[in-house]
Scaffold this active site. Structure first.
Site, short mmCIF file in Angstrom:
data_model
loop_
_atom_site.label_atom_id
_atom_site.label_comp_id
_atom_site.label_asym_id
_atom_site.label_seq_id
_atom_site.Cartn_x
_atom_site.Cartn_y
_atom_site.Cartn_z
N TYR A 213 47.03 35.02 41.87
CA TYR A 213 48.49 35.12 41.89
C TYR A 213 48.91 36.22 40.94
O TYR A 213 48.41 36.30 39.82
CB TYR A 213 49.12 33.79 41.44
N ASP B 3 45.00 42.26 35.85
CA ASP B 3 46.19 41.45 35.59
C ASP B 3 45.86 40.43 34.50
O ASP B 3 45.25 39.40 34.75
CB ASP B 3 46.64 40.75 36.88
N LYS C 94 53.36 36.15 29.73
CA LYS C 94 53.11 34.89 29.03
C LYS C 94 52.93 35.03 27.51
O LYS C 94 53.92 35.04 26.80
CB LYS C 94 51.93 34.17 29.70
#
Ligand SMILES: *Cc1c(COP(=O)(O)O)cnc(C)c1O
Length: 365
Positions: A81, A176, A204
């Protein structure tokens, strides 16, 4: 939330920043400080651009890769994702090198056409995709340790294969690190695996709880971004002073307390060992995948190496496990396809209680 949900030094930094102005719509000194910190910590990042979320970071990184290479096709892996931008919300195709369909309403087929979806950990599929489309591939984007199909670590050589093929074909390698950045090590997966990527995306952890994302990489690539280059990207709230204050407080704390990484590794190892022993004792088939402080319990008896094998898990059993743990005061991520994250705030007592309750739940599963 690698330091817990309300780390005092981070909350204090945000309060102080708030008294000095909530937003300027212009760069602020804290933004430069955070950028310098990231560049100092992560070896392959010479320059970095702040945005407001992981989605924005990966979306902008893709545009940069396409603008820099002048190519359209991107490769992503099934089960990874990368946020909800159109090009990245693409469902997995059935086999290697087949163009996938969009996985959300509202994503035009024309976007899906440029996204090639391959199985994670499959070097052969990667080889054939590059043989077939090599000169048209702008980039490969990957979660260096997948955390969005449950935790699936890379097989030995998989990430290195991406690195060598992208160099061979003049494509970019986007790592990522929205999940792994500053978590797997202070310098993320790049440091943990000693890997060199062209662009790294963050999110995050770098915001310490505030909305921050960032993408950075080699100078000659980052210079392609506006205003110095032709790839446009901007944001009114990017580099927001409150978010930058939180990010600086978080990274400063991590730089001064690198022992945290050994501690979360030990905590992770403890949970892994105890979970496995408890499941075995009670005759429940599980597979535990773990890298550092990221861990998943899959309810299956076969190895989980990619999305297809993750999907063999018994999700009904997971549901029961989740609810029984919740009843006992342990709030896990509510899906078989999510990770369990260990933070510095988890105490030994917290982990011992988790193991005790896990054992009770295994008895009734
Ligand atoms: C969470 C996540 C994103 C998206 O970040 P948001 O801040 O939720 O937009 C992108 N990539 C990975 C690997 C993620 O885990």
């Amino acid at each position: 939330m690698f330091l817990g949900h309300g780390k005092k030094c981070i909350a204090d930094a945000v309060k102080t920043a708030a008294d000095n102005g909530l937003s300027f719509g212009a760069p602020c000194p804290a933004e430069t400080e955070l950028a310098q910190r990231i560049c100092n910590i992560v070896p392959c990042v010479d320059k970095v651009r702040m945005v407001n979320s992981g989605t924005e970071a990966t979306m902008s990184a893709l545009r940069l890769a396409r603008g820099y290479t002048g190519r359209d096709i991107i490769i992503k892996f099934e089960g990874c994702y990368h946020g909800h931008s159109d090009s990245l919300l693409i469902k997995a195709g059935s086999g290697a090198a087949t163009f996938a369909g969009a996985s959300s309403a509202g994503v035009p087929e024309a976007f899906a056409k440029y996204t090639l979806v391959l199985p994670y950990n499959d070097e052969t599929a990667l080889d054939s995709a590059f043989k077939k489309f090599g000169g048209k591939i702008a980039c490969v984007i990957v979660e260096p340790v997948a955390g969005n199909m449950g935790v699936v670590p890379p097989k030995n050589g998989f990430l290195q294969k991406i690195r060598s093929l992208t160099i061979q074909y003049g494509s970019l390698f986007i790592m990522d690190e929205v999940m792994t950045g500053f978590r797997l090590s202070l310098s993320g997966a790049a440091g943990h695996f000693n890997l060199d990527a062209d662009i790294i995306t963050f999110g995050k952890i770098i915001g310490g709880g505030m909305p921050v994302g960032a993408y950075g990489g080699k100078k000659e690539i980052m210079d392609f971004i506006s205003p110095s280059g032709p790839v446009y990207q901007a944001g009114t709230l990017s580099g927001n002073p409150l978010a930058m204050a939180a990010g600086n407080a978080q990274l400063k704390y991590l730089q001064a307390h690198t022992e945290i990484y050994d501690e979360v590794e030990k905590k992770g190892e403890y949970l892994e060992t105890e979970f496995k022993a408890s499941a075995q004792k009670n005759g429940v088939d599980i597979r535990v995948n773990r890298t550092g402080s990221m861990l998943s319990v899959f309810f299956t008896d076969s190895e989980v190496l990619d999305f297809a094998s993750a999907c063999k898990s018994d999700t009904e059993k997971f549901k029961k496990y989740f609810n029984e743990m919740l009843k006992r005061g342990i709030y896990l991520a509510p899906s078989q396809f999510e990770a369990l994250f260990i933070s510095d705030a988890h105490t030994c007592e917290d982990l011992e209680k988790t193991v005790r309750e896990f054992n009770e739940v295994m008895k009734i599963l």
